[in-house]
Write a protein that holds these residues in place. Structure first.
Motif, PDB file in Angstrom:
ATOM      1  N   LEU A   7       0.574  -4.918   0.048  1.00  0.00           N
ATOM      2  CA  LEU A   7       1.164  -3.928  -0.836  1.00  0.00           C
ATOM      3  C   LEU A   7       2.669  -4.102  -0.726  1.00  0.00           C
ATOM      4  O   LEU A   7       3.230  -4.075   0.376  1.00  0.00           O
ATOM      5  CB  LEU A   7       0.774  -2.512  -0.404  1.00  0.00           C
ATOM      6  CG  LEU A   7       1.468  -1.381  -1.188  1.00  0.00           C
ATOM      7  CD1 LEU A   7       1.022  -1.381  -2.641  1.00  0.00           C
ATOM      8  CD2 LEU A   7       1.197  -0.036  -0.531  1.00  0.00           C
ATOM      9  N   SER A   8       3.324  -4.311  -1.860  1.00  0.00           N
ATOM     10  CA  SER A   8       4.754  -4.622  -1.849  1.00  0.00           C
ATOM     11  C   SER A   8       5.514  -3.806  -2.881  1.00  0.00           C
ATOM     12  O   SER A   8       4.926  -3.284  -3.844  1.00  0.00           O
ATOM     13  CB  SER A   8       4.974  -6.113  -2.127  1.00  0.00           C
ATOM     14  OG  SER A   8       4.353  -6.909  -1.139  1.00  0.00           O
ATOM     15  N   GLU A   9       6.813  -3.716  -2.650  1.00  0.00           N
ATOM     16  CA  GLU A   9       7.714  -3.058  -3.600  1.00  0.00           C
ATOM     17  C   GLU A   9       8.621  -4.117  -4.217  1.00  0.00           C
ATOM     18  O   GLU A   9       9.171  -4.973  -3.511  1.00  0.00           O
ATOM     19  CB  GLU A   9       8.578  -2.024  -2.885  1.00  0.00           C
ATOM     20  CG  GLU A   9       9.629  -1.384  -3.788  1.00  0.00           C
ATOM     21  CD  GLU A   9      10.654  -0.548  -3.009  1.00  0.00           C
ATOM     22  OE1 GLU A   9      11.334   0.277  -3.646  1.00  0.00           O
ATOM     23  OE2 GLU A   9      10.768  -0.737  -1.781  1.00  0.00           O
ATOM     24  N   LYS A  10       8.756  -4.065  -5.525  1.00  0.00           N
ATOM     25  CA  LYS A  10       9.732  -4.934  -6.184  1.00  0.00           C
ATOM     26  C   LYS A  10      10.410  -4.164  -7.313  1.00  0.00           C
ATOM     27  O   LYS A  10       9.778  -3.785  -8.290  1.00  0.00           O
ATOM     28  CB  LYS A  10       9.087  -6.198  -6.745  1.00  0.00           C
ATOM     29  CG  LYS A  10      10.144  -7.146  -7.338  1.00  0.00           C
ATOM     30  CD  LYS A  10       9.558  -8.392  -7.916  1.00  0.00           C
ATOM     31  CE  LYS A  10      10.652  -9.311  -8.468  1.00  0.00           C
ATOM     32  NZ  LYS A  10      11.507  -8.662  -9.481  1.00  0.00           N
ATOM     33  N   ILE A  39       3.721   5.639   1.049  1.00  0.00           N
ATOM     34  CA  ILE A  39       4.702   4.823   0.331  1.00  0.00           C
ATOM     35  C   ILE A  39       6.099   5.434   0.334  1.00  0.00           C
ATOM     36  O   ILE A  39       7.042   4.849  -0.188  1.00  0.00           O
ATOM     37  CB  ILE A  39       4.256   4.549  -1.120  1.00  0.00           C
ATOM     38  CG1 ILE A  39       4.137   5.863  -1.905  1.00  0.00           C
ATOM     39  CG2 ILE A  39       2.955   3.782  -1.141  1.00  0.00           C
ATOM     40  CD1 ILE A  39       3.940   5.644  -3.406  1.00  0.00           C
ATOM     41  N   GLY A  40       6.232   6.632   0.933  1.00  0.00           N
ATOM     42  CA  GLY A  40       7.544   7.249   1.056  1.00  0.00           C
ATOM     43  C   GLY A  40       8.221   7.468  -0.275  1.00  0.00           C
ATOM     44  O   GLY A  40       7.648   8.045  -1.202  1.00  0.00           O
ATOM     45  N   ASP A  53       7.108   0.531  -9.074  1.00  0.00           N
ATOM     46  CA  ASP A  53       7.600  -0.642  -8.336  1.00  0.00           C
ATOM     47  C   ASP A  53       6.581  -1.187  -7.348  1.00  0.00           C
ATOM     48  O   ASP A  53       6.903  -2.068  -6.538  1.00  0.00           O
ATOM     49  CB  ASP A  53       8.891  -0.281  -7.582  1.00  0.00           C
ATOM     50  CG  ASP A  53      10.026   0.075  -8.526  1.00  0.00           C
ATOM     51  OD1 ASP A  53      10.031  -0.440  -9.660  1.00  0.00           O
ATOM     52  OD2 ASP A  53      10.899   0.880  -8.129  1.00  0.00           O
ATOM     53  N   LEU A  54       5.354  -0.674  -7.378  1.00  0.00           N
ATOM     54  CA  LEU A  54       4.313  -1.105  -6.432  1.00  0.00           C
ATOM     55  C   LEU A  54       3.513  -2.274  -7.014  1.00  0.00           C
ATOM     56  O   LEU A  54       3.030  -2.218  -8.140  1.00  0.00           O
ATOM     57  CB  LEU A  54       3.362   0.049  -6.120  1.00  0.00           C
ATOM     58  CG  LEU A  54       3.887   1.158  -5.216  1.00  0.00           C
ATOM     59  CD1 LEU A  54       2.851   2.270  -5.116  1.00  0.00           C
ATOM     60  CD2 LEU A  54       4.209   0.612  -3.812  1.00  0.00           C
ATOM     61  N   ASP A  69       0.624   9.500  -0.147  1.00  0.00           N
ATOM     62  CA  ASP A  69      -0.360   8.969   0.795  1.00  0.00           C
ATOM     63  C   ASP A  69      -1.501   8.348  -0.001  1.00  0.00           C
ATOM     64  O   ASP A  69      -2.268   9.056  -0.661  1.00  0.00           O
ATOM     65  CB  ASP A  69      -0.886  10.084   1.709  1.00  0.00           C
ATOM     66  CG  ASP A  69       0.190  10.591   2.642  1.00  0.00           C
ATOM     67  OD1 ASP A  69       0.736   9.767   3.412  1.00  0.00           O
ATOM     68  OD2 ASP A  69       0.497  11.791   2.596  1.00  0.00           O
ATOM     69  N   LEU A  70      -1.603   7.038   0.079  1.00  0.00           N
ATOM     70  CA  LEU A  70      -2.581   6.311  -0.721  1.00  0.00           C
ATOM     71  C   LEU A  70      -3.615   5.626   0.160  1.00  0.00           C
ATOM     72  O   LEU A  70      -3.330   5.254   1.301  1.00  0.00           O
ATOM     73  CB  LEU A  70      -1.877   5.257  -1.584  1.00  0.00           C
ATOM     74  CG  LEU A  70      -0.819   5.775  -2.552  1.00  0.00           C
ATOM     75  CD1 LEU A  70      -0.155   4.600  -3.267  1.00  0.00           C
ATOM     76  CD2 LEU A  70      -1.416   6.747  -3.562  1.00  0.00           C
TER      77      LEU A  70
END
Length: 328
Positions: A216-219, A261-262, A268-269, A305-306
């Motif tokens: 799982l990433s943020e861009k 994920i705060g 952006d996920l 919270d995922l």
């Protein structure tokens, strides 16, 4: 006979360039281009034929159509790293035992793209292949390809079968190879092919690719590369053993991963994919179509919270949901 020898010489030259060490060199793209043309000419791939574009839907994912499977060869780094990884795995096995090394290649497509360059570098006494393909059109074209290069001595068996349920006639297998995957392990049956085969085999088998990692990433739009938030799966031999150990009647169970994920914006996920084929043959971000971003689908935009879980029903992939909302 002359034509067959000429084709083999072409294949050997192409193979030499593909197997050359290093990440990239000036002979690599011309070699992949020549390899693509050679295979497309022999296989007579027709992009206009609907039967060649049609996927086969299976309980554990889609087996992609002949045309789409054929086009995978065009991806330069993907083809290079998989072929080179297989070559090195065979070398390692030959250092451990006398041949022939038996390679089970599940999901060959119309060409057995990853096997042909290997066959011209080893003798039939060193390597033998069992080739599995579910698509009848691809299977028939594969027979034509094997005939054209006269590589029958390397082939122990060719079967039309669903590799997610295939029962091995014997367990004398040294290497399992399957390239039946998509980005973020969506849609295609890679995971379930490997689990089915690994559940029937003992220790000492090499599985290629060695590891597929989905994060799982943020861009953000203005950033060049994604930032990893959490690893959702490292699909490797240890993970396969764990899943098999907890399975009942081949009902594969995957764990839930909870992630906070705060302040990350849901838009952006993404799921990002990293693939270790063998040793230092690696495919990272945007190295191939297998490493492109896959957007995380969330209906509940304010959830922090995922829960993520891999699943097989219908179309393989990850689900993402909060405590109260399931996303499919």
């Amino acid at each position: 006979m002359y034509q067959t020898q000429f084709l083999k010489e072409q294949l050997k030259s192409i193979s030499n360039h593909i197997l050359q060490p290093g990440d990239f060199h000036d002979k690599l793209v011309p070699a992949i281009t020549a390899y693509t043309k050679l295979l497309f000419d022999i296989g007579k791939i027709d992009s206009e034929e609907s039967i060649e574009r049609r996927h086969i839907k299976l309980p554990f994912g889609d087996a992609i159509g002949t045309f789409w499977a054929a086009n995978c060869v065009k991806e330069v780094l993907r083809t290079q790293r998989f072929i080179r990884g297989l070559y090195l795995a065979i070398q390692d096995k030959l250092a451990q035992k006398s041949g022939p090394i038996h390679i089970l290649y599940a999901g060959t497509g119309p060409f057995a793209t990853l096997a042909l360059p290997i066959m011209v570098h080893f003798s039939p006494e060193e390597v033998q292949f069992t080739l599995l393909e579910i698509n009848e059109t691809s299977h028939n074209k594969l027979l034509d390809v094997i005939d054209a290069f006269d590589l029958h001595k390397y082939v122990r068996q060719i079967e039309i079968t669903d590799a997610t349920t295939y029962v091995l006639p014997n367990t004398e297998v040294d290497i399992v190879l399957s390239e039946t995957l998509n980005r973020a392990l969506i849609t295609e049956p890679q995971v379930f092919i490997m689990l089915n085969l690994a559940s029937q085999l003992g220790d000492g088998v090499i599985y290629l690719p060695e590891e597929i990692t989905v994060n799982l990433s943020e861009k953000k739009r203005n950033e060049t590369e994604p930032r990893i938030i959490e690893t959702l799966i490292n699909f490797n031999l240890d993970k396969m053993k764990e899943i098999i150990r907890h399975a009942e009647r081949n009902q594969w169970v995957f764990e839930e991963i909870k992630v906070n994920i705060g302040n990350v914006e849901p838009a952006d996920l993404y799921y990002t994919t990293e693939i270790k084929i063998y040793r230092d043959n690696f495919l990272g971000y945007e190295a191939s179509s297998l490493n492109l971003l896959e957007r995380v689908k969330l209906d509940e935009k304010d959830a922090k919270d995922l829960i993520f879980k891999y699943y097989a029903t219908g179309k393989p992939g990850f689900s993402a949901h909060s405590e109260n909302v399931l996303i499919t």
